[in-house]
Design an enzyme around this catalytic site. Structure first.
Site, mmCIF file in Angstrom:
data_model
loop_
_atom_site.group_PDB
_atom_site.id
_atom_site.type_symbol
_atom_site.label_atom_id
_atom_site.label_comp_id
_atom_site.label_asym_id
_atom_site.label_seq_id
_atom_site.Cartn_x
_atom_site.Cartn_y
_atom_site.Cartn_z
ATOM 1 N N SER A 41 8.000 10.254 -2.114
ATOM 2 C CA SER A 41 7.318 11.482 -1.497
ATOM 3 C C SER A 41 6.612 11.049 -0.256
ATOM 4 O O SER A 41 6.562 11.840 1.011
ATOM 5 C CB SER A 41 6.733 12.302 -2.540
ATOM 6 O OG SER A 41 5.551 11.446 -3.005
ATOM 7 N N ASN B 165 -4.080 9.014 4.197
ATOM 8 C CA ASN B 165 -2.865 8.471 4.855
ATOM 9 C C ASN B 165 -2.955 8.444 6.401
ATOM 10 O O ASN B 165 -2.375 7.414 6.864
ATOM 11 C CB ASN B 165 -1.657 9.138 4.330
ATOM 12 C CG ASN B 165 -1.325 8.773 2.941
ATOM 13 O OD1 ASN B 165 -1.791 7.912 2.305
ATOM 14 N ND2 ASN B 165 -0.634 9.811 2.272
ATOM 15 N N HIS C 151 0.458 4.240 -2.670
ATOM 16 C CA HIS C 151 0.280 5.874 -2.284
ATOM 17 C C HIS C 151 1.426 6.642 -2.619
ATOM 18 O O HIS C 151 1.271 7.735 -2.658
ATOM 19 C CB HIS C 151 -0.001 5.700 -0.772
ATOM 20 C CG HIS C 151 -1.699 5.462 -0.296
ATOM 21 N ND1 HIS C 151 -2.313 5.898 0.621
ATOM 22 C CD2 HIS C 151 -2.260 4.322 -0.872
ATOM 23 C CE1 HIS C 151 -3.382 5.519 0.677
ATOM 24 N NE2 HIS C 151 -3.458 4.675 -0.278
ATOM 25 N N ASP C 152 2.623 6.016 -2.735
ATOM 26 C CA ASP C 152 3.677 6.641 -3.090
ATOM 27 C C ASP C 152 3.602 7.033 -4.783
ATOM 28 O O ASP C 152 3.527 8.201 -5.131
ATOM 29 C CB ASP C 152 5.277 6.035 -3.147
ATOM 30 C CG ASP C 152 6.268 6.819 -3.331
ATOM 31 O OD1 ASP C 152 6.301 8.209 -3.580
ATOM 32 O OD2 ASP C 152 7.101 6.136 -3.913
ATOM 33 N N ASP D 94 -10.165 -9.481 2.934
ATOM 34 C CA ASP D 94 -10.471 -10.971 2.501
ATOM 35 C C ASP D 94 -10.565 -11.625 3.658
ATOM 36 O O ASP D 94 -9.596 -12.144 4.181
ATOM 37 C CB ASP D 94 -9.290 -11.252 1.439
ATOM 38 C CG ASP D 94 -9.659 -12.840 1.011
ATOM 39 O OD1 ASP D 94 -10.350 -13.186 1.643
ATOM 40 O OD2 ASP D 94 -8.662 -13.302 0.393
ATOM 41 N N GLY E 292 4.310 10.861 -8.935
ATOM 42 C CA GLY E 292 4.867 9.745 -9.353
ATOM 43 C C GLY E 292 5.404 8.845 -8.120
ATOM 44 O O GLY E 292 5.630 9.188 -7.232
ATOM 45 N N HIS F 196 -6.234 -6.079 -2.130
ATOM 46 C CA HIS F 196 -7.197 -6.181 -1.225
ATOM 47 C C HIS F 196 -7.287 -7.401 -0.516
ATOM 48 O O HIS F 196 -7.993 -7.686 0.157
ATOM 49 C CB HIS F 196 -8.377 -5.494 -1.392
ATOM 50 C CG HIS F 196 -8.124 -3.812 -1.453
ATOM 51 N ND1 HIS F 196 -9.216 -2.925 -1.929
ATOM 52 C CD2 HIS F 196 -7.201 -2.945 -1.035
ATOM 53 C CE1 HIS F 196 -8.700 -1.685 -1.640
ATOM 54 N NE2 HIS F 196 -7.433 -1.635 -1.306
ATOM 55 N N THR F 197 -6.671 -8.420 -1.413
ATOM 56 C CA THR F 197 -6.837 -9.952 -0.788
ATOM 57 C C THR F 197 -5.844 -10.217 0.352
ATOM 58 O O THR F 197 -6.079 -11.054 0.945
ATOM 59 C CB THR F 197 -6.260 -10.834 -1.967
ATOM 60 O OG1 THR F 197 -6.561 -12.215 -1.536
ATOM 61 C CG2 THR F 197 -4.865 -10.443 -2.432
ATOM 62 N N VAL G 81 1.177 9.841 -6.094
ATOM 63 C CA VAL G 81 1.301 11.351 -5.900
ATOM 64 C C VAL G 81 2.698 11.694 -6.281
ATOM 65 O O VAL G 81 3.647 11.354 -5.722
ATOM 66 C CB VAL G 81 1.077 11.448 -4.321
ATOM 67 C CG1 VAL G 81 1.628 13.199 -3.615
ATOM 68 C CG2 VAL G 81 -0.092 10.981 -3.570
ATOM 69 N N ARG H 170 0.889 -1.247 -0.112
ATOM 70 C CA ARG H 170 0.130 0.033 0.176
ATOM 71 C C ARG H 170 0.989 1.425 0.082
ATOM 72 O O ARG H 170 0.492 2.471 -0.676
ATOM 73 C CB ARG H 170 -0.926 0.036 1.275
ATOM 74 C CG ARG H 170 -2.015 1.130 1.202
ATOM 75 C CD ARG H 170 -3.091 0.964 1.931
ATOM 76 N NE ARG H 170 -4.191 1.737 1.804
ATOM 77 C CZ ARG H 170 -4.516 2.668 2.953
ATOM 78 N NH1 ARG H 170 -3.919 2.644 4.068
ATOM 79 N NH2 ARG H 170 -5.377 3.618 2.738
#
Ligand code: HEM
Ligand SMILES: *[C@@H]1O[C@H](CO)[C@@H](O)[C@H](O)[C@H]1NC(C)=O
Ligand SMILES: *[C@@H]1O[C@H](CO)[C@@H](O)[C@H](O)[C@H]1NC(C)=O
Length: 341
Positions: free
Chosen positions: A84, A102, A74-75, A256, A80, A201-202, A78, A70
């Protein structure tokens, strides 16, 4: 007619937004391509080092695999994939950690620190935090039973972060399907990429705050539909996530619940049964506007190999989101939490 026009107007606006963002996206133009052998001479042991640290992390807690995957996502959404997301707030820089998608939610930063320390002692100043995180996410997936893919490298770490883009670009569980799709298209990712990458999300957990409201509204109950949750699972969800506003909002439950620690296609099979924990996930199968996504969900539910192949391909595309800024002004951070001084 009334409910239709209510739903339809925002959808048209989202479509306009989508056309706008696709036309105006300037990501990726002119960047040097990433390569598989980027560190071959400067840090030949990079893959071994990351793998060894990830093995320890996932062995001590399988959820660590989810945290790292994750973080990478999320890197990349934002500015690329430029590390960050890893930056702390300082006097001169506001990081992304407190942005609403976040805060209280992103974890795994200490795992990144540990890998970085090992890399710095082996090949100081060579491997960027953005690359480290990309390799670690791949290893995380393998360690919990998912597919292997080769990881192109050569990213630089940003000297900036953008809490504003973190708010704007990252999808959230209460957004509609068309909004989420437009956020992926904006990054150069397709509807297929979106459905396949959501398969992450598994593994991992969601906080009660993000669990769809159905556990108390009756939408999951045996009398309410064709595909109810089992009574025992519903009771588990209710005891983990009490209805009192606020209290228990940071309790977590597996997305899951069938195989929470294994990277497999069971996530999609749960969606077919109406048992997606996040509203945004269930919408891929159940939304009125989800005909295309629903077909893809059905395909991955039936064919784990097809899911693995697409997930690998889509992860390479996710990791390929870069921006000129970080190539021109970027660096290899010594400490992933702070820009070099
Ligand atoms: C499609 C849009 C997506 C939405 C709306 C979404 C939303 C969420 C939410 C709400 C959570 C729970 C966070 C919390 O409650 O603290 C979560 C967890 C997670 N997401 Fe996503 N996500 C999306 C796509 C992705 C993608 C593309 C990946 C990676 C490829 C990913 C990987 C994960 C992982 C591994 C977790 C579990 C983290 C943990 O155990 O702490 N998600 N996501
Ligand atoms: C990665 O991005 C570059 C442009 O920066 C592009 O030329 C290349 O085809 C992309 N590769 C993949 C696998 O998407
Ligand atoms: C959920 O949170 C509440 C309040 O913080 C706590 O009392 C309860 O034991 C938690 N439930 C679980 C299953 O963790």
């Amino acid at each position: 007619m009334a409910p239709f026009s209510l739903c339809f107007r925002p959808f048209v606006m989202q479509l306009l937004l989508l056309v706008f963002v696709v036309l105006s996206t300037g990501l990726c133009a002119g960047d040097p391509p990433l390569t598989l052998d980027y560190y071959e001479s400067a840090c030949p042991t990079v893959f071994e080092i990351v793998k060894k640290e990830m093995e320890c992390a996932v062995l001590s807690d399988p959820r660590n695999a989810a945290l790292v995957v994750r973080l990478h996502f999320h890197d990349c959404f934002v500015q690329g994939c430029d590390g960050s997301v890893l930056l702390e707030d300082t006097i001169t820089l506001t990081g992304e950690k407190k942005a609403s998608p976040n805060i209280h939610s992103l974890k795994g930063f200490r795992i990144v620190d540990r890998i970085k320390n090992k890399l710095e002692s082996e090949c100081p100043g060579i491997v960027s935090c953005a690359d480290l995180l990309t390799i670690a996410a791949r290893d995380a997936v393998i360690l919990v039973g998912g597919p292997y893919w080769d990881v192109p490298l050569g990213r630089k770490d940003s000297i900036t972060a953008s809490p504003e883009l973190a708010e704007a670009n990252l999808p959230t569980a209460n957004e509609g399907l068309s909004t989420i799709i437009s956020k992926f298209l904006y990054q150069g990712l397709s509807v297929t990429d979106m459905v396949a990458l959501s398969g992450a999300h598994t593994i991992g957990m969601a906080r009660c705050e993000n669990v769809r409201e159905g556990i108390y509204s009756g939408e999951f109950e045996a009398t309410s539909g064709i595909n109810p949750l089992s009574e025992s699972h519903l009771n588990n969800l209710r005891s983990t996530c009490p209805p009192v506003g606020g209290v228990g909002n940071n309790n977590v439950t597996a997305m899951d619940y069938a195989t929470p620690e294994i990277f497999d296609n069971s996530f999609y099979r749960l969606l077919l049964k109406g048992e997606g924990l996040l509203n945004s996930d269930q919408e891929m199968y159940s939304s009125l506007f989800g005909i295309e996504t629903g077909e893809i969900v059905k395909k991955y539910a039936a064919d784990p190999v097809a899911f693995f192949e697409q997930f690998s391909e889509s992860m390479v595309k996710l990791g390929n989101i870069t921006n000129d800024e970080s190539f021109e002004n970027g660096e290899v951070r010594k400490n992933c939490r702070f820009v070099n001084t």
